[in-house]
Write an enzyme that holds these catalytic residues in place. Structure first.
Site, PDB file in Angstrom:
ATOM      1  CG  ASP A 176      -1.983  -1.050   1.178  1.00 41.94           C
ATOM      2  OD1 ASP A 176      -2.323  -1.494   0.063  1.00 41.94           O
ATOM      3  OD2 ASP A 176      -2.486  -1.446   2.253  1.00 41.94           O
ATOM      4  CE1 TYR A 230       4.137  -6.724   3.017  1.00 45.12           C
ATOM      5  CE2 TYR A 230       3.618  -9.067   2.977  1.00 45.12           C
ATOM      6  CZ  TYR A 230       3.575  -7.815   2.382  1.00 45.12           C
ATOM      7  OH  TYR A 230       2.983  -7.668   1.149  1.00 45.12           O
TER       8      TYR A 230
END
Length: 278
Positions: free
Chosen positions: A65, A123
């Protein structure tokens, strides 16, 4: 192996390892009218290889994002087979520095896809847990002043491991007409908080959450981080994750962590894809 290309040039599949600071980008995926990582990377590769940008189809191993960073993003696509990869890398880095950097260029098998060949993704999320802001990390770590209970956060994270429906932690996409609602079932392989060494400060204020899964749905990592932070502050109990998962509704989980603390750390291509049987 090569393939017929544009303007009579033979094409070959290239694989690039990409790092980026996502602060001033509107996400990773290419999108008309806004500045994205894939957008500037495609323009740079097209310019250097003298290919029409519209004929250059680069594929990333995962989307991030707006404001999210990348360290181990993998990108592949067909470029002229006579391209000098080291010169390509140096030229891309000269054009896109200091926000985007390409490292580890190599030719890949024709059937390699950064997206569809990936078997897991990792992540990392950073939190600076101290009363005083650290200006050196302000673009890459979430600043939280009150002390967090890391042991409780790790206890809660254990209940997220394995196969679950993560609807409570995901922003569900709206299916198009005639399509079924996509599954939010994922397999979490690692979810752990650690304290990273920070000079002579003891205990270190730098907390790092590392999470690995077969794949992730939209905002899943940031929702998990925000919910575990609620556990760390005592707003939720350490044993609340099973009940949150069982709700299958986003309102059951906690807050969504801000994007700037999140980094797409790496991709694995070993083993078998989670959906290979399907």
């Amino acid at each position: 192996m090569t393939e017929p290309g544009v303007l009579g040039r033979e094409l070959r599949n290239v694989r690039l390892l990409v790092a980026y600071d996502g602060t001033d980008f509107r996400g990773f995926a290419q999108s008309d009218g806004v500045r994205t990582i894939m957008g500037v990377l495609t323009e740079a590769v097209a310019r250097i290889t003298r290919m029409p940008a519209e004929s250059l189809e680069l594929v990333g191993s995962g989307r991030t994002d707006a404001g999210v960073h990348g360290w181990g993003q993998v990108v592949n696509g067909l470029i002229p087979a006579d391209t000098d990869l080291h010169r390509l890398t140096a030229s891309i880095n000269a054009l896109l520095r200091p926000e985007v950097s390409v490292r580890g260029p190599e030719w890949a098998d024709p059937d390699f896809s950064a997206r569809f060949s990936a078997t897991s993704r990792t992540y990392r999320y950073a939190i600076w847990n101290d009363r005083s802001l650290n200006p050196l990390l302000s673009r890459h770590a979430w600043h939280l002043g009150p002390p967090l209970d890391v042991d409780a956060m790790n206890e809660a994270a254990l209940d997220l491991l394995g196969d679950h429906d993560f609807s409570s932690f995901c922003r569900k996409p709206k299916p198009g007409p005639g399509y079924y609602e996509p599954s939010m079932k994922r397999t979490l392989q690692l979810a752990q908080w650690t304290r990273e060494p920070w000079h002579d400060l003891n205990p270190s204020p730098l907390l790092r959450f590392e999470v690995t899964a077969t794949s992730f749905c939209h905002q899943m990592v940031r929702s998990i981080v925000g919910t575990l932070v609620d556990v760390g502050f005592g707003r939720l109990t350490a044993d609340s994750m099973p009940a949150i998962l069982a709700e299958h509704h986003r309102n059951a989980a906690g807050q969504v962590a801000p994007p700037h603390g999140l980094t797409f750390h790496g991709v694995s291509f070993l083993g078998t894809r989670w959906d290979a049987r399907a």
